[in-house]
Write a protein that holds these residues in place. Structure first.
Motif, PDB file in Angstrom:
ATOM      1  N   PRO A 110     -28.430  40.920   3.119  1.00 11.29           N
ATOM      2  CA  PRO A 110     -29.723  41.364   2.594  1.00 11.29           C
ATOM      3  C   PRO A 110     -30.418  40.234   1.845  1.00 11.29           C
ATOM      4  CG  PRO A 110     -27.880  42.624   1.602  1.00 11.29           C
ATOM      5  CD  PRO A 110     -27.287  41.649   2.576  1.00 11.29           C
ATOM      6  N   GLU A 111     -29.633  39.435   1.143  1.00 12.42           N
ATOM      7  CA  GLU A 111     -30.153  38.206   0.525  1.00 12.42           C
ATOM      8  C   GLU A 111     -29.028  37.176   0.503  1.00 12.42           C
ATOM      9  OE1 GLU A 111     -29.718  39.601  -4.101  1.00 12.42           O
ATOM     10  OE2 GLU A 111     -31.544  40.096  -2.964  1.00 12.42           O
ATOM     11  N   ILE A 112     -29.373  35.932   0.255  1.00 15.75           N
ATOM     12  CA  ILE A 112     -28.347  34.880   0.343  1.00 15.75           C
ATOM     13  C   ILE A 112     -27.382  35.014  -0.839  1.00 15.75           C
ATOM     14  CG2 ILE A 112     -27.943  32.385   0.451  1.00 15.75           C
ATOM     15  CD1 ILE A 112     -30.918  32.167   1.423  1.00 15.75           C
ATOM     16  N   PRO A 113     -26.079  35.241  -0.573  1.00 15.11           N
ATOM     17  CA  PRO A 113     -25.143  35.424  -1.694  1.00 15.11           C
ATOM     18  C   PRO A 113     -25.060  34.165  -2.573  1.00 15.11           C
ATOM     19  CG  PRO A 113     -24.152  36.165   0.384  1.00 15.11           C
ATOM     20  CD  PRO A 113     -25.423  35.428   0.726  1.00 15.11           C
ATOM     21  N   GLN A 114     -25.164  34.395  -3.892  1.00 17.99           N
ATOM     22  CA  GLN A 114     -25.144  33.271  -4.839  1.00 17.99           C
ATOM     23  C   GLN A 114     -23.836  32.487  -4.729  1.00 17.99           C
ATOM     24  OE1 GLN A 114     -27.801  32.222  -6.699  1.00 17.99           O
ATOM     25  NE2 GLN A 114     -26.501  30.445  -7.206  1.00 17.99           N
ATOM     26  N   ALA A 115     -22.720  33.203  -4.491  1.00 15.88           N
ATOM     27  CA  ALA A 115     -21.416  32.509  -4.418  1.00 15.88           C
ATOM     28  C   ALA A 115     -21.437  31.458  -3.306  1.00 15.88           C
ATOM     29  CB  ALA A 115     -20.302  33.523  -4.169  1.00 15.88           C
ATOM     30  N   LEU A 116     -22.150  31.762  -2.209  1.00 12.81           N
ATOM     31  CA  LEU A 116     -22.188  30.802  -1.101  1.00 12.81           C
ATOM     32  C   LEU A 116     -23.059  29.597  -1.454  1.00 12.81           C
ATOM     33  CD1 LEU A 116     -22.372  33.179   2.008  1.00 12.81           C
ATOM     34  CD2 LEU A 116     -20.370  32.189   0.895  1.00 12.81           C
ATOM     35  N   ILE A 117     -24.148  29.857  -2.167  1.00 15.84           N
ATOM     36  CA  ILE A 117     -24.995  28.731  -2.619  1.00 15.84           C
ATOM     37  C   ILE A 117     -24.175  27.847  -3.562  1.00 15.84           C
ATOM     38  CG2 ILE A 117     -27.078  28.093  -3.925  1.00 15.84           C
ATOM     39  CD1 ILE A 117     -28.377  30.669  -2.857  1.00 15.84           C
ATOM     40  N   ASP A 118     -23.425  28.503  -4.466  1.00 13.19           N
ATOM     41  CA  ASP A 118     -22.619  27.737  -5.431  1.00 13.19           C
ATOM     42  C   ASP A 118     -21.568  26.886  -4.729  1.00 13.19           C
ATOM     43  OD1 ASP A 118     -24.076  28.982  -7.381  1.00 13.19           O
ATOM     44  OD2 ASP A 118     -22.509  30.443  -7.921  1.00 13.19           O
ATOM     45  N   GLN A 119     -21.026  27.408  -3.602  1.00 18.69           N
ATOM     46  CA  GLN A 119     -19.939  26.681  -2.927  1.00 18.69           C
ATOM     47  C   GLN A 119     -20.445  25.642  -1.916  1.00 18.69           C
ATOM     48  OE1 GLN A 119     -16.893  29.534  -1.551  1.00 18.69           O
ATOM     49  NE2 GLN A 119     -17.240  30.689  -3.429  1.00 18.69           N
ATOM     50  N   LEU A 120     -21.768  25.509  -1.822  1.00 21.01           N
ATOM     51  CA  LEU A 120     -22.341  24.493  -0.934  1.00 21.01           C
ATOM     52  C   LEU A 120     -22.361  23.150  -1.674  1.00 21.01           C
ATOM     53  CD1 LEU A 120     -23.646  24.426   1.925  1.00 21.01           C
ATOM     54  CD2 LEU A 120     -25.856  24.788   0.808  1.00 21.01           C
ATOM     55  N   LYS A 121     -21.910  22.122  -0.986  1.00 24.77           N
ATOM     56  CA  LYS A 121     -21.859  20.782  -1.598  1.00 24.77           C
ATOM     57  C   LYS A 121     -23.272  20.196  -1.717  1.00 24.77           C
ATOM     58  CE  LYS A 121     -18.638  17.078  -0.597  1.00 24.77           C
ATOM     59  NZ  LYS A 121     -17.758  16.625   0.469  1.00 24.77           N
ATOM     60  N   PRO A 122     -23.568  19.395  -2.723  1.00 24.86           N
ATOM     61  CA  PRO A 122     -24.835  18.673  -2.695  1.00 24.86           C
ATOM     62  C   PRO A 122     -24.887  17.840  -1.408  1.00 24.86           C
ATOM     63  CG  PRO A 122     -23.860  18.549  -4.871  1.00 24.86           C
ATOM     64  CD  PRO A 122     -22.817  19.181  -3.980  1.00 24.86           C
ATOM     65  N   GLY A 123     -25.979  17.959  -0.678  1.00 21.90           N
ATOM     66  CA  GLY A 123     -26.059  17.320   0.653  1.00 21.90           C
ATOM     67  C   GLY A 123     -25.601  18.270   1.757  1.00 21.90           C
ATOM     68  N   GLY A 124     -25.144  19.458   1.364  1.00 20.90           N
ATOM     69  CA  GLY A 124     -24.603  20.417   2.337  1.00 20.90           C
ATOM     70  C   GLY A 124     -25.674  21.315   2.935  1.00 20.90           C
ATOM     71  N   ARG A 125     -25.292  22.009   4.000  1.00 24.39           N
ATOM     72  CA  ARG A 125     -26.242  22.875   4.719  1.00 24.39           C
ATOM     73  C   ARG A 125     -25.564  24.195   5.085  1.00 24.39           C
ATOM     74  NH1 ARG A 125     -29.835  21.462  10.073  1.00 24.39           N
ATOM     75  NH2 ARG A 125     -31.326  20.635   8.624  1.00 24.39           N
ATOM     76  N   MET A 126     -26.304  25.281   4.873  1.00 19.49           N
ATOM     77  CA  MET A 126     -25.795  26.612   5.250  1.00 19.49           C
ATOM     78  C   MET A 126     -26.757  27.232   6.260  1.00 19.49           C
ATOM     79  SD  MET A 126     -24.850  29.922   2.883  1.00 19.49           S
ATOM     80  CE  MET A 126     -25.961  29.549   1.554  1.00 19.49           C
ATOM     81  N   VAL A 127     -26.191  27.902   7.261  1.00 18.17           N
ATOM     82  CA  VAL A 127     -26.995  28.641   8.237  1.00 18.17           C
ATOM     83  C   VAL A 127     -26.617  30.107   8.093  1.00 18.17           C
ATOM     84  CG1 VAL A 127     -27.422  28.986  10.693  1.00 18.17           C
ATOM     85  CG2 VAL A 127     -27.191  26.677   9.796  1.00 18.17           C
ATOM     86  N   ILE A 128     -27.610  30.943   7.784  1.00 15.68           N
ATOM     87  CA  ILE A 128     -27.308  32.336   7.453  1.00 15.68           C
ATOM     88  C   ILE A 128     -28.436  33.258   7.915  1.00 15.68           C
ATOM     89  CG2 ILE A 128     -28.156  31.862   5.067  1.00 15.68           C
ATOM     90  CD1 ILE A 128     -26.307  34.153   4.111  1.00 15.68           C
ATOM     91  N   PRO A 129     -28.099  34.318   8.671  1.00 18.78           N
ATOM     92  CA  PRO A 129     -29.129  35.299   8.996  1.00 18.78           C
ATOM     93  C   PRO A 129     -29.394  36.179   7.773  1.00 18.78           C
ATOM     94  CG  PRO A 129     -27.057  35.832  10.125  1.00 18.78           C
ATOM     95  CD  PRO A 129     -26.795  34.649   9.256  1.00 18.78           C
ATOM     96  N   VAL A 130     -30.674  36.432   7.481  1.00 19.59           N
ATOM     97  CA  VAL A 130     -31.038  37.217   6.298  1.00 19.59           C
ATOM     98  C   VAL A 130     -32.019  38.314   6.707  1.00 19.59           C
ATOM     99  CG1 VAL A 130     -32.091  37.157   3.998  1.00 19.59           C
ATOM    100  CG2 VAL A 130     -30.702  35.239   4.758  1.00 19.59           C
ATOM    101  N   GLY A 131     -31.751  39.539   6.230  1.00 19.59           N
ATOM    102  CA  GLY A 131     -32.665  40.652   6.498  1.00 19.59           C
ATOM    103  C   GLY A 131     -31.895  41.871   6.963  1.00 19.59           C
TER     104      GLY A 131
END
Ligand code: SAH
Length: 318
Positions: free
Chosen positions: A257-278
């Protein structure tokens, strides 16, 4: 994969793990409807910058607005799920003519979905047939049910995500695959980062974790599983997997439903996440964390994925 519980609703979920036609790379792409941004909900306007709005995205927004006014009459938001004349799912080829993994990859190259040599090599090495339940055409460009109200995504969707994450799947890098399902992408990621890298799959259905491990054991990624640079765990992927964080690449195979904060926190600086939202209408988001820690989000295309939810809700198909 042999363990397969056919859900009565599996047919309805066939369209999950697919993208809608008229995606941004289609000939109709990049039509900019700046003024139509007014149709976007306020909160989304604040969180994301929409550089361009493809016709399908516009249609999605307009229909969300329509759906809101009709929702008392259609309380189940899944009423618009899947393939219809209004929302056709993307499919680059149909029929059962493609019967070899290599031919599937060549088709993906022909249609411009696979663009890099590295992605083509990895998809050629990991035979999709090892991950698709028996009785389905493994190289058909469509999602397939895998039981438990889940699907293996369509080949064009796997290829799209591999292309989007390629730079963050270099040898030695760390990757997280949330909602790893059959383990297909987890295996591809592991081959890309190699034995010096680290790939973690997190899936909340224990039976799918067991069968994905069996699938991987038969695949080209088997040595990496044995050596320990690849692992699949039972867990709630919304929490990520802190043990091997931070990650250069995070892939989420279910729509949040929205991007989980835990996943943003676990992304490295310079990192990239691909996530379907909605929910009813979903966008594939590309989330990037810059070296100073700031986070940007952009929309890649319109998609339809299984929800990222609790195990109970998924099994109830709520
Ligand atoms: N990439 C996988 C996609 C499987 S479908 C593949 O192509 O095989 C999405 C998967 O996400 C399902 O297996 C579902 O069980 C899983 N899932 C949904 N919510 C989850 C959650 N909160 N935690 C972990 N896995 C989840």
């Amino acid at each position: 994969m042999n363990v397969f519980v056919q859900s009565p609703k599996a047919k309805a979920s066939l369209a999950y793990g697919c993208r809608y036609r008229a995606h941004p790379s289609s000939p109709l792409k990049r039509l900019t409807f700046t003024t139509l941004l007014l149709l976007l909900p306020q909160s989304q306007n604040r969180c994301y910058s929409y550089r361009s709005l493809s016709p399908s995205l516009f249609l999605s927004r307009a229909t969300i607005t329509l759906h809101r006014s009709l929702s008392p009459h259609f309380p189940n938001p899944n009423f618009l799920t899947g393939n219809s004349c209004f929302f056709p799912m993307e499919q680059f080829w149909s029929g059962r003519g493609i019967n070899k993994n290599k031919a599937m990859v060549e088709n993906l190259q022909t249609y411009g979905v696979v663009r890099s040599k590295k992605v083509a090599e990895v998809m050629e090495k990991v035979d999709r047939a090892l991950f698709v339940p028996d009785g389905n055409a493994p190289y058909y460009d469509s999602p397939m049910p895998i039981g438990y109200n889940a699907t293996i995504s369509a080949p064009h969707m796997h290829a799209t995500c591999l292309q989007l994450l390629e730079e963050n799947l270099q040898p030695g890098m760390h990757a997280l695959d949330v909602g790893s399902g059959t383990g297909y992408l987890t295996a591809c990621f592991a081959l890309m980062v190699g034995p010096q890298g680290c790939v973690v799959g997190v899936e909340h259905i224990p039976e799918l974790v067991s069968s994905s491990i069996q699938n991987i054991q038969k695949s080209a990624a088997a040595p990496l599983l044995k050596e320990g640079s690849l692992a699949v765990h039972v867990g709630d992927g919304r929490q990520g997997w802190p043990e091997h964080a931070p990650y250069d690449a995070i892939h989420v195979g279910a729509a949040a439903p929205e991007i989980p904060q835990a996943l943003i926190d676990q992304l490295k600086p310079g990192g990239r996440m691909v996530i379907p939202v909605g929910s009813i209408f979903q966008d594939l988001k590309v989330v990037e964390k810059s070296l100073d820690g700031s986070v940007s989000v952009r929309t890649e295309t319109s998609v339809r994925y299984v929800p990222l939810t609790s195990r109970d809700a998924q099994l109830r198909n709520a």
